[in-house]
Design a protein around this motif. Structure first.
Motif, mmCIF file in Angstrom:
data_model
loop_
_atom_site.group_PDB
_atom_site.id
_atom_site.type_symbol
_atom_site.label_atom_id
_atom_site.label_comp_id
_atom_site.label_asym_id
_atom_site.label_seq_id
_atom_site.Cartn_x
_atom_site.Cartn_y
_atom_site.Cartn_z
ATOM 1 N N ALA A 16 -3.046 13.657 -2.886
ATOM 2 C CA ALA A 16 -3.294 12.927 -1.638
ATOM 3 C C ALA A 16 -3.581 11.460 -1.909
ATOM 4 O O ALA A 16 -3.070 10.577 -1.206
ATOM 5 C CB ALA A 16 -4.465 13.565 -0.892
ATOM 6 N N ILE A 17 -4.375 11.175 -2.929
ATOM 7 C CA ILE A 17 -4.688 9.784 -3.265
ATOM 8 C C ILE A 17 -3.430 9.030 -3.666
ATOM 9 O O ILE A 17 -3.204 7.883 -3.250
ATOM 10 C CB ILE A 17 -5.742 9.728 -4.386
ATOM 11 C CG1 ILE A 17 -7.096 10.262 -3.866
ATOM 12 C CG2 ILE A 17 -5.906 8.309 -4.911
ATOM 13 C CD1 ILE A 17 -8.155 10.382 -4.935
ATOM 14 N N TYR A 143 -0.493 0.436 11.153
ATOM 15 C CA TYR A 143 -1.400 1.559 11.406
ATOM 16 C C TYR A 143 -0.898 2.869 10.796
ATOM 17 O O TYR A 143 -1.661 3.828 10.684
ATOM 18 C CB TYR A 143 -1.616 1.761 12.910
ATOM 19 C CG TYR A 143 -2.495 0.705 13.539
ATOM 20 C CD1 TYR A 143 -3.751 0.413 13.006
ATOM 21 C CD2 TYR A 143 -2.092 0.009 14.671
ATOM 22 C CE1 TYR A 143 -4.567 -0.545 13.575
ATOM 23 C CE2 TYR A 143 -2.902 -0.961 15.250
ATOM 24 C CZ TYR A 143 -4.130 -1.237 14.695
ATOM 25 O OH TYR A 143 -4.941 -2.193 15.249
ATOM 26 N N TYR A 144 0.363 2.883 10.418
ATOM 27 C CA TYR A 144 0.965 4.129 9.918
ATOM 28 C C TYR A 144 0.213 4.724 8.724
ATOM 29 O O TYR A 144 -0.013 5.950 8.692
ATOM 30 C CB TYR A 144 2.434 3.887 9.557
ATOM 31 C CG TYR A 144 3.084 5.056 8.874
ATOM 32 C CD1 TYR A 144 3.436 6.204 9.587
ATOM 33 C CD2 TYR A 144 3.337 5.032 7.504
ATOM 34 C CE1 TYR A 144 4.033 7.281 8.947
ATOM 35 C CE2 TYR A 144 3.924 6.103 6.866
ATOM 36 C CZ TYR A 144 4.275 7.222 7.579
ATOM 37 O OH TYR A 144 4.856 8.278 6.952
ATOM 38 N N PRO A 145 -0.190 3.930 7.682
ATOM 39 C CA PRO A 145 -0.907 4.537 6.554
ATOM 40 C C PRO A 145 -2.192 5.246 6.957
ATOM 41 O O PRO A 145 -2.533 6.290 6.389
ATOM 42 C CB PRO A 145 -1.207 3.335 5.632
ATOM 43 C CG PRO A 145 -0.212 2.311 6.004
ATOM 44 C CD PRO A 145 0.028 2.495 7.477
ATOM 45 N N LEU A 149 -3.025 9.001 6.441
ATOM 46 C CA LEU A 149 -4.231 9.402 5.726
ATOM 47 C C LEU A 149 -4.968 10.504 6.474
ATOM 48 O O LEU A 149 -5.437 11.479 5.871
ATOM 49 C CB LEU A 149 -5.141 8.192 5.532
ATOM 50 C CG LEU A 149 -6.494 8.443 4.848
ATOM 51 C CD1 LEU A 149 -6.277 8.975 3.445
ATOM 52 C CD2 LEU A 149 -7.322 7.171 4.802
ATOM 53 N N ILE A 150 -5.071 10.377 7.795
ATOM 54 C CA ILE A 150 -5.739 11.406 8.598
ATOM 55 C C ILE A 150 -4.977 12.727 8.525
ATOM 56 O O ILE A 150 -5.578 13.797 8.368
ATOM 57 C CB ILE A 150 -5.873 10.925 10.059
ATOM 58 C CG1 ILE A 150 -6.806 9.711 10.137
ATOM 59 C CG2 ILE A 150 -6.399 12.051 10.948
ATOM 60 C CD1 ILE A 150 -6.874 9.085 11.512
ATOM 61 N N VAL A 151 -3.637 12.643 8.609
ATOM 62 C CA VAL A 151 -2.819 13.860 8.547
ATOM 63 C C VAL A 151 -2.968 14.541 7.187
ATOM 64 O O VAL A 151 -3.148 15.767 7.100
ATOM 65 C CB VAL A 151 -1.342 13.523 8.828
ATOM 66 C CG1 VAL A 151 -0.465 14.749 8.592
ATOM 67 C CG2 VAL A 151 -1.166 13.029 10.251
ATOM 68 N N VAL A 152 -2.922 13.746 6.107
ATOM 69 C CA VAL A 152 -3.063 14.310 4.765
ATOM 70 C C VAL A 152 -4.446 14.918 4.583
ATOM 71 O O VAL A 152 -4.600 16.002 4.001
ATOM 72 C CB VAL A 152 -2.796 13.223 3.702
ATOM 73 C CG1 VAL A 152 -3.157 13.736 2.308
ATOM 74 C CG2 VAL A 152 -1.343 12.791 3.733
#
Length: 381
Positions: A16-17, A143-145, A149-152
């Motif tokens: 994830a990171i 804002y996409y990252p 990040l929230i989805v991951v």
């Protein structure tokens, strides 16, 4: 199983990171390129706007086309005094609801980009200023990252929860299977011992021996009954808790070293609660034996029961070596033990019995190295 679960947890976090870092790097590069392109478009728009001041019809037609094709980049035109002269591509609904919306956007645009200066007349020299902001597409890309990040993070939480649930279910099956198999294995020789005990009772000279053997057989029956109840839905009955605890203290007192003093106090002489007698006795016995092991042959154990309107608490305090703060949760994990002998299942089973079967709590209330530890049982009435 536990090591494998921990390994998967770290792998998922590492992946994830990496995904987030690569995504942020890529999106930042992409947004910088898009922003540079938008700046060029604004510069072209300003040039076209200037050309409209000329009288050449061909150029004017081209300039009009350039100006009208800009439908994404928000812009505000001001005079030298900072008054808004015109604006393009702003949210008309927000303008209708908020009279200060254009001025608020102007403040934002001034912080985002330096303005384009557009000379209107040479003599006297009059300048207008074009302020512009980021387009909606550029905002979405930036804002996409964070959305990713929230989805991951949600995905990892779901996977870890699923792994934890599966791991816990597997452990439960292992413990239940072990307990029931132990009860089954004890049952066969126990029946044979009872038969030989009856024969021994018939011998007049062996009555005292038979009496002591009967106590041990009864003890084995109790242990077998406890193991057989693990994994099954226990039958909770209203029991007199003070008497239950006193009986277990009396049992342990006979087997404790002479230099160990066991004390008992209760806020009321009779306190009732819904418990499973055999399993509850097992918890008290485990905690008392654990306290004895912590004191290494000398010290004091104090058991205290307090009655509250909706619950009762049972504190078991020893004067042993204490438990370090980082181990307060680990001592309840299956297999964890600081003793050379034993499987490290006593406290784990005790916690499971209190929390899963009795809907209560078992935890370390306090502990100090070199002074002792207090375990607390919290039960609903």
């Amino acid at each position: 199983m536990v090591r494998q679960y921990i390994g998967w947890k770290f792998i998922l976090i590492a992946v994830a990171i990496v995904i987030v870092v690569i995504t942020i790097w890529f999106v930042n590069n992409l947004s910088e390129k898009i922003q540079a392109e938008e700046t060029k478009k604004v510069a072209t728009w300003v040039s076209a706007y200037k050309e409209l001041l000329q009288t050449n019809d061909d150029v004017n037609n081209l300039a009009v086309d350039i100006i009208t094709t800009n439908t994404t980049i928000p812009m505000i035109l001001t005079d030298e005094s900072g008054n808004v002269v015109d604006h393009r591509n702003l949210d008309t609904n927000k303008i209708a609801r908020n009279k200060l919306y254009v001025e608020e956007q102007l403040v934002r645009f001034k912080k985002q980009h330096p303005p384009f200066v557009m000379n209107i007349t040479q003599k006297p020299r009059i300048n207008n200023y074009i302020y512009y902001g980021d387009s909606l597409i550029l905002k979405q890309i930036r804002y996409y990252p964070y959305v990713q990040l929230i989805v991951v993070a949600l995905f990892i939480c779901i996977v870890l929860f699923a792994l934890s649930t599966t791991n816990r279910a597997t452990q439960n099956q292992v413990w239940v299977g072990m307990a029931k198999e132990t009860a089954h294995q004890l049952g066969t020789p126990l029946s044979s011992i009872e038969a030989w005990l009856e024969i021994l009772k018939e011998q007049p000279s062996s009555e005292s021996i038979a009496l002591e053997l009967q106590k041990d057989v009864d003890r084995l029956k109790l242990i077998t009954d406890r193991f057989s109840k693990i994994g099954s839905v226990p039958v909770l009955e209203e029991k007199e808790v003070v008497q239950q605890v006193e009986n277990m203290i009396a049992y342990i007192r006979k087997r404790a070293p002479q230099k160990v003093v066991l004390g008992f106090t209760s806020s009321e002489p009779h306190i009732n609660a819904m418990i499973s007698g055999p399993l509850f006795d097992w918890v008290i016995e485990n905690l008392l034996k654990n306290a004895l092991d912590a004191m290494e042959g000398k010290g004091a154990i104090q058991v205290k029961i307090e009655n509250h309107p909706a619950h009762i608490t049972i504190d078991i305090t020893d004067t042993g070596k204490g438990i370090p703060k980082p181990l307060h949760e680990k001592v309840f994990q299956p297999g964890f033990s600081t003793k050379k002998r034993g499987w490290g299942l006593g406290l784990s089973l005790a916690k499971r019995i209190i929390e899963e079967y009795h809907q209560g709590r078992l935890y370390i209330k306090s502990s100090e190295i070199g002074k002792g530890t207090t375990f607390r049982i919290w039960l609903r009435k």
